[in-house]
Each structure stands twice: as C-alpha cells, then as structure tokens.
Design an enzyme around this catalytic site. Structure first.
Site, short mmCIF file in Angstrom:
data_model
loop_
_atom_site.label_atom_id
_atom_site.label_comp_id
_atom_site.label_asym_id
_atom_site.label_seq_id
_atom_site.Cartn_x
_atom_site.Cartn_y
_atom_site.Cartn_z
N LYS A 22 0.83 -1.21 0.00
CA LYS A 22 0.00 0.00 0.00
C LYS A 22 0.87 1.26 0.00
CE LYS A 22 -1.91 1.66 3.99
NZ LYS A 22 -1.61 3.09 4.16
N ARG A 93 -4.88 10.54 4.37
CA ARG A 93 -3.84 11.58 4.48
C ARG A 93 -2.82 11.51 3.35
NH1 ARG A 93 -3.35 13.95 9.21
NH2 ARG A 93 -1.20 14.39 8.68
N ARG A 122 0.27 14.67 13.37
CA ARG A 122 0.74 14.48 11.99
C ARG A 122 0.73 15.75 11.14
NH1 ARG A 122 -1.44 8.70 9.96
NH2 ARG A 122 0.44 8.82 8.71
N VAL A 124 2.27 18.59 8.38
CA VAL A 124 2.95 18.41 7.08
C VAL A 124 3.93 19.55 6.83
CG1 VAL A 124 1.19 16.96 5.97
CG2 VAL A 124 0.96 19.45 5.89
N ASP A 125 4.44 20.14 7.92
CA ASP A 125 5.35 21.28 7.79
C ASP A 125 6.61 20.96 6.98
OD1 ASP A 125 5.70 19.66 10.26
OD2 ASP A 125 7.51 20.85 10.50
N ILE A 327 7.10 7.16 17.27
CA ILE A 327 6.75 7.89 16.04
C ILE A 327 5.46 8.71 16.20
CG2 ILE A 327 6.30 7.68 13.56
CD1 ILE A 327 9.06 6.71 14.18
C1 UD1 Z 1 4.05 6.91 6.56
C2 UD1 Z 1 3.20 5.70 6.30
C3 UD1 Z 1 2.55 5.21 7.60
C4 UD1 Z 1 3.61 5.01 8.69
C5 UD1 Z 1 4.48 6.25 8.84
C6 UD1 Z 1 5.65 6.05 9.79
C7 UD1 Z 1 2.49 6.08 4.02
C8 UD1 Z 1 1.38 6.38 3.08
N1 UD1 Z 1 2.18 6.03 5.33
O1 UD1 Z 1 3.17 7.94 7.03
O2 UD1 Z 1 1.89 3.98 7.33
O3 UD1 Z 1 2.96 4.77 9.92
O4 UD1 Z 1 5.03 6.62 7.55
O5 UD1 Z 1 6.42 4.98 9.38
O6 UD1 Z 1 3.60 5.84 3.60
N2 UD1 Z 1 5.95 14.73 10.84
C9 UD1 Z 1 6.07 16.08 11.10
N3 UD1 Z 1 6.07 16.97 10.05
C10 UD1 Z 1 5.91 16.57 8.76
C11 UD1 Z 1 5.77 15.19 8.49
C12 UD1 Z 1 5.81 14.28 9.56
O7 UD1 Z 1 6.22 16.50 12.25
O8 UD1 Z 1 5.88 17.40 7.86
C13 UD1 Z 1 5.99 13.74 11.97
C14 UD1 Z 1 4.71 12.94 12.12
O9 UD1 Z 1 3.75 13.64 12.89
C15 UD1 Z 1 5.21 11.68 12.78
C16 UD1 Z 1 6.60 11.50 12.17
O10 UD1 Z 1 6.97 12.77 11.65
O11 UD1 Z 1 5.34 11.88 14.17
C17 UD1 Z 1 6.69 10.49 11.07
O12 UD1 Z 1 5.65 10.70 10.15
P1 UD1 Z 1 5.76 10.37 8.60
O13 UD1 Z 1 6.95 9.51 8.34
O14 UD1 Z 1 5.63 11.62 7.83
O15 UD1 Z 1 4.45 9.51 8.37
P2 UD1 Z 1 3.64 9.45 7.04
O16 UD1 Z 1 4.58 9.69 5.90
O17 UD1 Z 1 2.42 10.30 7.15
#
Ligand code: UD1
Length: 417
Positions: A22, A93, A122, A124-125, A327
């Site tokens: 996925k 998301r 979560r 997206v900054d 995480i």
């Molecule tokens: C992806 C996976 C999800 C998995 C996660 C962690 C996909 C579609 N989903 O989610 O299944 O659980 O990785 O392995 O691939 N964060 C920020 N700022 C940002 C982006 C992230 O602070 O701009 C934080 C998040 O809140 C979280 C951490 O970074 O605490 C990791 O998140 P991230 O790796 O971005 O998760 P996703 O990519 O959304």
C-alpha cells in the site's frame, strides 16, 4: 457497517500470497502526474486507500484504466483540476502526495491540509518547508495549501525529522526541477526506494534512495513506463505475527525477508523459527511465544505499523514486555480494546507494559485505526470463543481480502454486517 466474526483458538497453518505494498503503491500512483504519457502500474493491492487515490487522480483529469492483466494505466496528459479536496484528503492523508508532482509539472496545486488523525497530530510542515526550499510559493488559504512556482529549482534540503511521505513528495517534486536537489535526513523506508525505482524507470535521475541522503538531478521531462509495486512488508509482518501468536506456522509467497529484518528478529526472539528464500518467508512457532520488548523508530528499526500486532502477540506471551512508541503520540488505542479481551496492559505516555496472560477470551471490540484493527484480529484468532471486530472499514484501507487469506490459513473468520 461490516464486522469480522472470529472463532478463535485455531493455530494458523498453510500458505498465502502477499499483496503489493500500500505505502509504495500510493506514491507511485501519484508519480503518474509527473508524466504526459502512460504510467502502467502492476501488483496494485485492492484496497480502499488505492481506490481513494484513483478517485482523486480521476477527479483531477488523469485517465485511469484497468487492463486485462489487472494492471492500472494512468494517463496524466491532461490534468486540468489541480486540487485535492478536503472530502478526499480527510479520508486518506496520503492524498498529500499529489502536492509535489502537481507543483513540479504544472506550477500549481491546491491540496487540503490534512487535519489531526486518530494516532497523532501528523503535521505536514516538512513537505511545505521542502517545497519552499525548491522555490515554490506557499500560502495556506481556507484550510488549503496553495502552492505556486514557475519552475522548481534544485536545492539542498535538510529535513528536521524523518518523514516518509515528506521525503517522497520532495523526491517527486525534484525530478522535474532545474538543477540538482539533495535531500538530507531522508527516510530510509523501502517504499521510498521503490518509488525512486519507478521514477528512474520513467527517466528520472534519483540516486541514494534507501539511504539518508537522496540526490535528484532534475530533468526536463519524464516518459511512459511500466512498473511493478514491491510486496507489502507490513501485511507480511502481520501474517507472521498472527502465525506466531496462534502457535502455528505460515509460508508467505511473494514476500521479501530483506525488508523485514527488525520484525523477523523480534519474532525469532519470541521463540519462532523463520526461514526465507528470495521471494518467500516461512515461520514456524515452537509453542507459546516469549514476551519481547520493542521500540518503534524509522526504518530499519522496528516499524510503528507493526507495533499493535506485536502487542497482541505479547498479550499472550510468557512474561512481561515493554513497548515504546516513538513515532506517533497516540498510537496505543488498541490497548484498551485488547484489555476487553482479557489482556493485561498498562499504558503510560508512549510506553506500554504488557503482562502476558494464559488466555484471552472472545468479546466485542472496536477497531480505531488500520494497524490497531490488525492487532484485534490477531487477538481474536488467539482468544477462546467468539470475537466480533467492529468498524473494520479501517482494515479494508490496508489489508487485501484479509478474511479470505486468514481463512486459507485455517482461521474461522467471516465478514458480517
Ligand atoms: C508513513 C506511512 C505510515 C507510517 C508512517 C511512519 C504512508 C502512506 N504512510 O506515514 O503507514 O505509519 O510513515 O512509518 O507511507 N511529521 C512532522 N512533520 C511533517 C511530516 C511528519 O512532524 O511534515 C511527523 C509525524 O507527525 C510523525 C513522524 O513525523 O510523528 C513520522 O511521520 P511520517 O513519516 O511523515 O508519516 P507518514 O509519511 O504520514
């Protein structure tokens, strides 16, 4: 609303085929936006998230067609509607993954800001900061990210934290930028490398994906390609954990042991025996599992997406274990539901202490998110009597035909509504 009804107590036994990943399929589908020709994607899993992504791309103007071999062809020659609306983003998301490709190819995108989510805030900054570094102008207007650029320019981007979709969004955006982009502190997840392989098959010049420094030499355009999505390591890990928890054995075909290292290590520590070949993994349990501690962290460490499933195994293991979630800040909601089945779990902040019990007892439980649902199914397979898992639409987002696959392994499980 669909539910799963499980008669527990039967050790899983037999073979199943692992589906396409996925978390690789979703960014790969978005990569189609980058090319004014056809991207053919094979080994797509049949999941609700994949359907949602195809709906989103279709709404934008990407022509989506299914061929006789179940491959999906995406033709983004015309993408007139460069918007990801709130209605779709709130259900998935990963819709944020259209942001980078839209700005890179069309110089404009409007993507709804994903809100908070059941497992944490979560933000997206990092996606936004990275695109700004590539020269995009970004404004947040009425809940939408509005990004504009004439042509993105290669840059050095240091991510403040490891983010999987953040790395993927920037990697896709950089493929069409003018000049070279270096992404530092990039996510090492195998799905990032799978996306990079797909981009390179389309003519992109991405190096280092799968390491923490990714270099992308921008090109003027990308071309048609045919790409096969990698196997799903979390689905694989879920079946292995289910076999270990029920005291059974399973052989997964189409699975890759090389990307399951931390999960296989934990299951072996819990007493199971694991063998593997190039495209298969087999697990045989040797009696009741032994409790194992785990700490989630970015790849190659133990994945957060397997934390709930390991907790279900620990719930019936010999001894006490400590699970630390690093995480997501709110990813223990399954603990409350597991307790309804008789598990002994104490949660404090991001630490759960699980004291293994002799047996779980079937009850009615409710799924709260995708992987929490999987842990409840594992617990239901172990528990005595009947377990009814409600709200399994979460499960359908990420597991293809789970009741059929578990049925193939001898589980007594059926869908009801
Ligand atoms: C992806 C996976 C999800 C998995 C996660 C962690 C996909 C579609 N989903 O989610 O299944 O659980 O990785 O392995 O691939 N964060 C920020 N700022 C940002 C982006 C992230 O602070 O701009 C934080 C998040 O809140 C979280 C951490 O970074 O605490 C990791 O998140 P991230 O790796 O971005 O998760 P996703 O990519 O959304």
């Amino acid at each position: 609303m669909d539910k799963l009804v499980i008669q527990g107590g039967i050790p899983l036994s037999g073979a199943v085929r692992v589906s396409g990943a996925k978390n690789a399929a979703l960014p790969i589908l978005c990569a189609s936006i980058l090319v004014p020709e056809t991207l053919r994607v094979q080994n797509l899993p049949h999941l609700r998230d994949v359907t949602t992504m195809l709906t989103l791309l279709g709404q934008m103007g990407v022509e989506v067609s299914l061929d006789e071999k179940l491959g999906v062809s995406l033709d983004a020659t015309r993408v007139e509607h460069r918007v990801a609306p709130y209605e779709l983003v709130k259900t998935m998301r990963a819709s944020i993954l259209v942001l980078g490709p839209l700005v890179a190819r069309f110089g404009e995108a409007r993507v709804s800001l994903p809100g908070g989510c059941a497992i944490g805030q979560r933000p997206v900054d990092q996606h936004i900061k990275g695109l700004e570094a590539l020269g995009a102008q970004i404004e947040i207007e009425r809940g939408y990210i509005h990004a504009r650029a004439s042509r993105l320019k290669g840059a050095r981007i240091e991510m403040d934290l490891v983010t999987v979709t953040g790395t993927e969004n920037l990697m896709m955006a950089a493929t069409l930028a003018d000049g070279t982009t270096v992404i530092e502190n990039a996510a090492l997840e195998p799905e990032v490398a799978d996306l990079a392989n797909c981009l390179n098959a389309m003519g992109a010049r991405v190096n280092g994906a799968g390491t923490d420094v990714i270099t992308v030499h921008g090109v003027d355009r990308l071309y048609a390609a045919d790409y096969r999505v990698m196997p799903d390591r979390i689905e694989s890990g879920t079946f292995l954990a289910a076999a270990a928890a029920t005291g059974g054995g399973v052989r997964l075909s189409g699975a890759r042991a090389d990307i399951l290292g931390a999960v296989i290590a934990k299951l072996c520590e819990a007493g199971a025996e694991v063998e593997h070949g190039e495209d298969w993994v087999a697990l045989q349990s040797r009696g009741k599992p032994v409790a194992v501690n785990a700490r989630t962290a970015p790849y190659p460490a133990f994945p957060t997406d397997m934390q709930a499933q390991l907790m279900a195994l620990n719930a019936v293991a010999d001894g006490t274990s400590v699970i630390t979630e690093t995480i997501f800040e709110n990813r223990f909601m399954h603990a409350q539901e597991l307790k309804r089945l008789g598990a002994h779990i104490d949660v404090e902040g991001n630490i759960a202490v699980v004291q293994g019990v002799e047996r779980l007892q079937g009850a009615r439980v409710m799924a709260t998110d995708l992987r929490a649902s999987a842990s409840l199914v594992i617990a239901g397979l172990v528990a005595e009597g009947e377990t009814l898992v409600d709200r399994i639409y979460h499960l359908d987002r990420g597991y293809e035909c789970i009741e059929e696959k578990l049925g193939q392994l001898g589980a007594r499980i059926k869908r009801a509504n």
